[in-house]
Design an enzyme around this catalytic site. Structure first.
Site: not given
Ligand code: KIV
Length: 270
Positions: A42-43, A81, A111, A113, A180
């Site tokens: 999602d970056s 993500d 993925k 978070e 991270e």
């Protein structure tokens, strides 16, 4: 394509390479270079969509990008993500959003978070056949709570919380864990404690694998985090090419004879 089992088995044996990609062309370059996992991060929000954070990225946008990356990838595992608020609000909606990435877009895993609230969801998704990559340390979707993209796990209490959550997500069925922006010695401790592989970004060399944002790696970003390394200068290359095009059109040098064609019978047209 490495399976989830093969990725798990790489822990402690072989370094795992992961890079982001957001489109089919970039995915094909990343894939052909032999990268194990392509992450549709999602970056994309900051890297390519002009947002200041990842928060505005939607499920539809991630689905579209995931489909493109899947079409550009032959060998690597593709991980989608899950964007901000696409999971964790309502269980069946979370499952639907995650399932859509596999069922409709062809991703191999998602993925998420991670936080204390995602342990149960990780278990539920894993039981349903949706492999989950967990993510601890700096979780950019919490930027407003964290007050910035700051280093995490720097105190013994914070480090213990990360270690504890890492164990809980492994027990819940996560097949790997992104760490991270945490101290290298914490990442080493977590890596030793888990049987699933850790994939670090700003987390030192002890992790089982590494991930970076593709724009940082190739030198396309205008800003990059302190832990990233630039391996090329694509931005300068693109700037040179675009300036060359503008100059050539303005000077009349482009298009030349070889870029044009003539039909003789049209010479008399009026
Ligand atoms: O969104 C992303 O690209 C990520 C990686 C940096 C791990 O979460």
């Amino acid at each position: 394509m490495p399976t989830v089992t093969e990725i798990r088995e790489m822990a402690g044996e072989e370094k795992i390479t992961m890079l982001t990609a957001y489109d089919a062309v970039t995915a094909s370059i990343v894939d052909e270079a032999g990268t194990d996992i392509v992450l549709v991060g999602d970056s994309v929000g900051n890297a390519e969509m002009g947002h200041d954070s990842t928060l505005p990225v939607t499920v539809d946008e991630m689905a579209s990008r995931t489909g493109a990356v899947v079409r550009g990838t032959e060998d690597a595992m593709v991980v989608a993500d899950m964007p901000f608020l696409s999971f964790g609000v309502d269980e069946s909606e979370s499952i639907e959003h995650c399932g859509r990435m596999l069922k409709e877009e062809g991703a191999d895993a998602v993925k998420i978070e991670s936080s204390p609230r995602t342990v149960e969801l990780t278990q539920r998704l894993s039981e349903l056949g949706i492999p989950v990559m967990a993510h601890l340390g700096l979780t950019p979707q919490k930027v407003n709570q964290l007050g910035g993209y700051t280093r995490q796990g720097t105190t013994p209490e914070a480090a213990r919380r990360i270690l504890d959550l890492a164990n809980k997500h492994e027990e819940a069925g996560a097949f790997s864990l992104v760490l991270e922006h945490v101290p290298a010695n914490l990442a080493e401790r977590v890596t030793d404690a888990l049987t699933i592989p850790t994939i670090g970004i700003g987390a030192g060399p002890a992790c089982d694998g590494q991930v970076l944002v593709i724009n940082d790696v190739v030198g396309l970003s205008e800003w990059e985090p302190p832990f990233a390394k630039q391996f090329g200068d694509v931005r300068s290359e693109m700037e040179g090419a675009v300036e060359g095009y503008v100059d050539a059109v303005e000077s009349g040098e482009f298009p030349a004879e070889e870029h044009s064609h003539h039909e003789d019978e049209l010479d008399e047209l009026y």
